[in-house]
Design a protein around this motif. Sequence first.
Motif, PDB file in Angstrom:
ATOM      1  N   VAL A 195      -9.607  26.633  -5.310  1.00 39.97           N
ATOM      2  CA  VAL A 195      -9.643  27.911  -4.599  1.00 39.97           C
ATOM      3  C   VAL A 195     -10.775  27.880  -3.576  1.00 39.97           C
ATOM      4  N   ALA A 196     -10.461  28.220  -2.329  1.00 40.23           N
ATOM      5  CA  ALA A 196     -11.449  28.185  -1.267  1.00 40.23           C
ATOM      6  C   ALA A 196     -12.617  29.121  -1.575  1.00 40.23           C
ATOM      7  N   GLY A 197     -13.831  28.612  -1.389  1.00 43.92           N
ATOM      8  CA  GLY A 197     -15.029  29.418  -1.601  1.00 43.92           C
ATOM      9  C   GLY A 197     -15.503  29.442  -3.049  1.00 43.92           C
ATOM     10  N   CYS A 198     -14.715  28.949  -4.000  1.00 47.73           N
ATOM     11  CA  CYS A 198     -15.118  28.945  -5.418  1.00 47.73           C
ATOM     12  C   CYS A 198     -16.012  27.723  -5.681  1.00 47.73           C
ATOM     13  N   ARG A 199     -17.132  27.961  -6.300  1.00 47.91           N
ATOM     14  CA  ARG A 199     -18.075  26.887  -6.587  1.00 47.91           C
ATOM     15  C   ARG A 199     -17.995  26.406  -8.035  1.00 47.91           C
ATOM     16  N   ASN A 200     -17.055  26.918  -8.788  1.00 46.73           N
ATOM     17  CA  ASN A 200     -16.916  26.500 -10.184  1.00 46.73           C
ATOM     18  C   ASN A 200     -16.392  25.074 -10.288  1.00 46.73           C
ATOM     19  N   THR A 201     -16.665  24.463 -11.425  1.00 47.32           N
ATOM     20  CA  THR A 201     -16.146  23.133 -11.702  1.00 47.32           C
ATOM     21  C   THR A 201     -15.214  23.177 -12.900  1.00 47.32           C
TER      22      THR A 201
ATOM     23  N   CYS B 142     -18.716  21.730 -17.630  1.00 43.25           N
ATOM     24  CA  CYS B 142     -17.935  22.380 -16.588  1.00 43.25           C
ATOM     25  C   CYS B 142     -18.201  23.882 -16.662  1.00 43.25           C
ATOM     26  N   SER B 143     -17.701  24.631 -15.721  1.00 48.29           N
ATOM     27  CA  SER B 143     -17.977  26.067 -15.667  1.00 48.29           C
ATOM     28  C   SER B 143     -17.396  26.809 -16.859  1.00 48.29           C
ATOM     29  N   ALA B 144     -16.384  26.246 -17.508  1.00 48.48           N
ATOM     30  CA  ALA B 144     -15.827  26.875 -18.698  1.00 48.48           C
ATOM     31  C   ALA B 144     -16.674  26.607 -19.933  1.00 48.48           C
ATOM     32  N   GLY B 145     -17.577  25.613 -19.857  1.00 51.25           N
ATOM     33  CA  GLY B 145     -18.456  25.320 -20.979  1.00 51.25           C
ATOM     34  C   GLY B 145     -18.127  24.058 -21.734  1.00 51.25           C
ATOM     35  N   HIS B 146     -17.125  23.291 -21.291  1.00 47.44           N
ATOM     36  CA  HIS B 146     -16.801  22.036 -21.974  1.00 47.44           C
ATOM     37  C   HIS B 146     -17.857  20.977 -21.672  1.00 47.44           C
ATOM     38  N   ALA B 147     -18.308  20.252 -22.709  1.00 43.97           N
ATOM     39  CA  ALA B 147     -19.266  19.176 -22.529  1.00 43.97           C
ATOM     40  C   ALA B 147     -18.579  17.950 -21.950  1.00 43.97           C
ATOM     41  N   VAL B 148     -19.249  17.302 -21.009  1.00 46.48           N
ATOM     42  CA  VAL B 148     -18.733  16.071 -20.413  1.00 46.48           C
ATOM     43  C   VAL B 148     -19.808  15.001 -20.480  1.00 46.48           C
ATOM     44  N   GLY B 149     -19.392  13.755 -20.329  1.00 44.79           N
ATOM     45  CA  GLY B 149     -20.341  12.658 -20.418  1.00 44.79           C
ATOM     46  C   GLY B 149     -21.235  12.538 -19.205  1.00 44.79           C
TER      47      GLY B 149
END
Length: 523
Positions: free
Chosen positions: A447-453, A430-437
């Motif tokens: 938030v509108a316009g934000c592309r972060n996950t 994710c954008s914060a850096g947490h590993a996911v499967g």
Amino acid sequence: MKVLSLRYHVGERGRVELQPELQLPGGGRQPWRHYPSLGSREAVTAAGAACVEALDRARAALGCARDLADLAGAEGHLAGAVREAGRTLRKRVLPDEVVERLLADRTITHLVFECSPLLNGIPFDCAFLANDFVGFQYATGKHLWHPAQGDRAPRARTLPYCGASVIDPGGLLAPDVGAEFLAFKNAWQSGPANGKIDLSRAWVSRPIAVPQVCQRLREAEFLNLLGHHRYDATAPEASGLVLAKEPESIFAARDLLEAVRPGDSAPLLLVSISCDSGITQGWEEDWPGCPRVYGLVDAAQRRGVRHYVGTLIEVPEPRSVRLLPPLYEALASGWTVGEAFRRARVAFRDPQRRGDPTDGGTVLGLAFVLYGQPGMAYVCGAGHAAEGVLPRLCEHPVDGGYCLRTICPEDTGWQQARCPAHAVGPAQRCSAGHAVGSALELFSCRVAGCRNTLCQDCSGHGLGFCWAHGCHEGHEIVGGPAGRKICSNPCNRHPQESRSVCPLDRGWIRGLCGECYDAQAGR
């Protein structure tokens, strides 16, 4: 993942010795306790012979084994005589302490039975351990002690590997054997695996001369031989694959020696699905220094064939070819030779009874033996040629075990011990850096316009805020972009995770998240 080497030797007064040694992933070795006497050579050999005899009686009960109903005839033998013979063999070759350590360490996935030629006839895979035969639980291989005169240095190869097959030469087997192989070959050629191992070269159900077999032996990297095998105990060098009805038309062990001279390129894998093609009787103490050649196995070993698959007993014709599809599919998918061989064994069982040792298909699985180091692979999980690559296997948990696909140094998951299918790369964080499967565990910021996950580990997950809009304390950032700070992580507590801090947080003035603020304050 680790390999356990079980080294057997006939010592003084004919006593069988065992030195277990753990081969660690980084190349190190960890010897276990030495066992100076497992019993006399005669007693250990007799236990092995009893297993083969019980297995052969079970095979006789299979009938033609054309369908699952035929296999049921062997179930009584598997529940009785074969299993009891396997238990006796286990007690002879695997001390209780070794069994306890083996069962306690599930990261041991491969077993190598290294033995003196005097013990070569022992079917180690038939030992019954816990709830199943060893050969169905572990990726196994038999390795004979001999000078490395037949070995060759690894060299870079380009895919596809060259494969060749000589199937039922002379049409001596049941007609459906050739038809079943052709169905497998045609399906293989039309699939993606053909780009890794090309099996298009095939000689099916028609006579072939010895020189032509020798030519395929020199050209192919993977060679399959399927047909009748004649074993001559008085002249084992004349034993080999019957090419036609005439007795003299045989591709014999001595032909293999002549076809591949020292220094020539031998096949990487030779699969001989022929009755008794894995038998190695009468081997001497000074093998391979003695001039006599003890059959196809011996000739293949002397000429540097890295992996040889043969049979201990007669295999019913209609089912013999069914070893090849699961074996090659696993090899091309990135599993080691030992694991591919284990999967091919398991595939003989009823799909609904893959863990049941009394299933009739167990007889067919145990009928085969693999010579060579089981931890080697020829294709990695990413689809690269892997011959000579330092073996590393995927440690991702799967169905109570591990994935075990081979990983190449250039693969993204090399450092993580994960094959490409299970590696966690930049696109799977994710954008914060947490590993996911997988990407399925990522969500878009509200938030509108934000592309972060964001993911479930993000503090703002419950509110739908990514790390840039949700404070690490779990609320929406107040003060807008001007009031937001990023934790400097002075204690290296979250090296891959970005954390936001806002004026409501206790560490905002110092630009620290709550965890880092408390750590610096000594709390």
